[in-house]
Write a protein that holds these residues in place. Structure first.
Motif, mmCIF file in Angstrom:
data_model
loop_
_atom_site.group_PDB
_atom_site.id
_atom_site.type_symbol
_atom_site.label_atom_id
_atom_site.label_comp_id
_atom_site.label_asym_id
_atom_site.label_seq_id
_atom_site.Cartn_x
_atom_site.Cartn_y
_atom_site.Cartn_z
ATOM 1 N N LYS A 237 -45.667 -3.883 33.526
ATOM 2 C CA LYS A 237 -44.590 -4.713 34.067
ATOM 3 C C LYS A 237 -44.225 -5.795 33.053
ATOM 4 N N ARG B 25 -33.212 -3.966 49.726
ATOM 5 C CA ARG B 25 -33.830 -3.227 48.628
ATOM 6 C C ARG B 25 -35.190 -2.719 49.061
ATOM 7 N N TYR C 193 -38.894 -11.827 41.355
ATOM 8 C CA TYR C 193 -38.627 -10.692 42.251
ATOM 9 C C TYR C 193 -37.808 -11.083 43.484
ATOM 10 N N SER C 194 -38.237 -12.103 44.193
ATOM 11 C CA SER C 194 -37.552 -12.489 45.439
ATOM 12 C C SER C 194 -36.107 -12.887 45.182
ATOM 13 N N LEU D 79 -34.183 -11.934 42.653
ATOM 14 C CA LEU D 79 -33.421 -10.739 42.290
ATOM 15 C C LEU D 79 -33.089 -9.899 43.521
ATOM 16 N N GLN D 80 -34.038 -9.813 44.460
ATOM 17 C CA GLN D 80 -33.772 -9.107 45.714
ATOM 18 C C GLN D 80 -32.582 -9.729 46.445
ATOM 19 N N THR E 237 -36.083 -2.392 36.385
ATOM 20 C CA THR E 237 -35.987 -2.615 37.823
ATOM 21 C C THR E 237 -36.257 -4.082 38.129
ATOM 22 N N GLU E 238 -35.945 -4.502 39.366
ATOM 23 C CA GLU E 238 -36.244 -5.879 39.755
ATOM 24 C C GLU E 238 -37.744 -6.140 39.815
ATOM 25 N N ASP E 239 -38.534 -5.051 39.812
ATOM 26 C CA ASP E 239 -39.992 -5.199 39.740
ATOM 27 C C ASP E 239 -40.463 -5.487 38.314
ATOM 28 N N GLY E 240 -39.577 -5.223 37.327
ATOM 29 C CA GLY E 240 -39.938 -5.479 35.939
ATOM 30 C C GLY E 240 -40.435 -4.267 35.183
ATOM 31 N N PHE F 236 -41.179 -11.063 35.730
ATOM 32 C CA PHE F 236 -40.451 -10.425 36.824
ATOM 33 C C PHE F 236 -41.127 -10.616 38.176
ATOM 34 N N SER F 237 -42.436 -10.813 38.194
ATOM 35 C CA SER F 237 -43.119 -11.076 39.468
ATOM 36 C C SER F 237 -42.584 -12.365 40.094
#
Length: 231
Positions: free
Chosen positions: A207, A230, A215-216, A218-219, A17-20, A211-212
């Motif tokens: 995680k 998202r 995150y923005s 990727l959103q 996921t985009e959250d990792g 990815f942290s």
């Protein structure tokens, strides 16, 4: 065992996921690995609700990338750089392997696609005469080898290789290899299912690095391609 004892393919799909967070999204037992088989699986994932994908990371199975684009036309495709480097080294003389490896490294360690292409031109100038097939193969695949450079730098080490899924497959193989054979397809499915559930429970609390920070971005990439917020 189907009449006799033989190896069979298990298709395995790991998503991030985009959250990792990683998750085994599906597995499919039976058949022989092919692009057609993968397209059927990708269609199944889409129909189950996996509708928005940014990136698919694959090895070099012919037709797999085309299957991905057919099911997910808005996704990017990344060819595994590690596989590509290994294939190149297997195609050159042993005495040249270290030098070729060192000259390939600046390509996939570059900070941008333009820089990577410049490094490739240097590689081509050095090795074109001696290993034209290796150079041609890299030149033909360069675009799908460098896709990862369009993504946030913090996650690039995670997405230019299929290492995540390779490690997962290796661990599942350890579980199945302790048995001489499995009596039915259902028995094989049960083994892989239990192993997958165990992975997903553990991964839900871990995680992936980088990815942290990404995150923005990727959103925004999801929003740009799919036009939806998202959650």
């Amino acid at each position: 065992r189907r009449d006799d004892v033989a190896n069979e393919v298990v298709y395995l799909v790991v998503g991030v996921t985009e959250d990792g967070f990683r998750e085994i999204l599906g597995f499919y037992v039976g058949g022989q690995e092919s692009a057609l088989g993968w397209k059927t699986i990708l269609n199944d994932l889409y129909n189950r609700g996996l509708e928005e994908v940014l990136l698919g990371v694959f090895d070099g199975l012919p037709g797999l990338e085309e299957a991905m684009k057919a099911v997910y036309p808005k996704s990017d495709v990344q060819r595994c750089v590690v596989h590509k480097v290994c294939n190149a080294l297997n195609a050159v003389r042993k005495k040249d392997q270290s030098a070729v490896a060192e000259d390939l490294k600046p390509i996939y360690k570059a900070n941008s696609q333009d820089e990577a292409k410049e490094k490739f031109r240097a590689f081509k100038g050095t090795w074109q005469k001696k290993y034209p097939k290796v150079v041609k193969s890299w030149e033909q695949d360069l675009e799908v080898l460098l896709t990862f450079l369009s993504y946030p730098s913090s996650i690039q080490p995670m997405i230019y290789t299929t290492n995540i899924i390779e490690r997962t497959i290796k661990e599942i193989k350890k579980r199945t290899k302790t048995m001489n054979s499995l009596p039915t397809e259902k028995a094989a499915e049960k083994i892989v299912y239990l192993q997958s559930m165990d992975y997903n429970q553990r991964w839900a609390e871990r995680k992936l690095r980088g990815f942290s920070n990404a995150y923005s971005t990727l959103q925004e990439m999801f929003k740009e391609r799919y036009g939806s917020e998202r959650e």
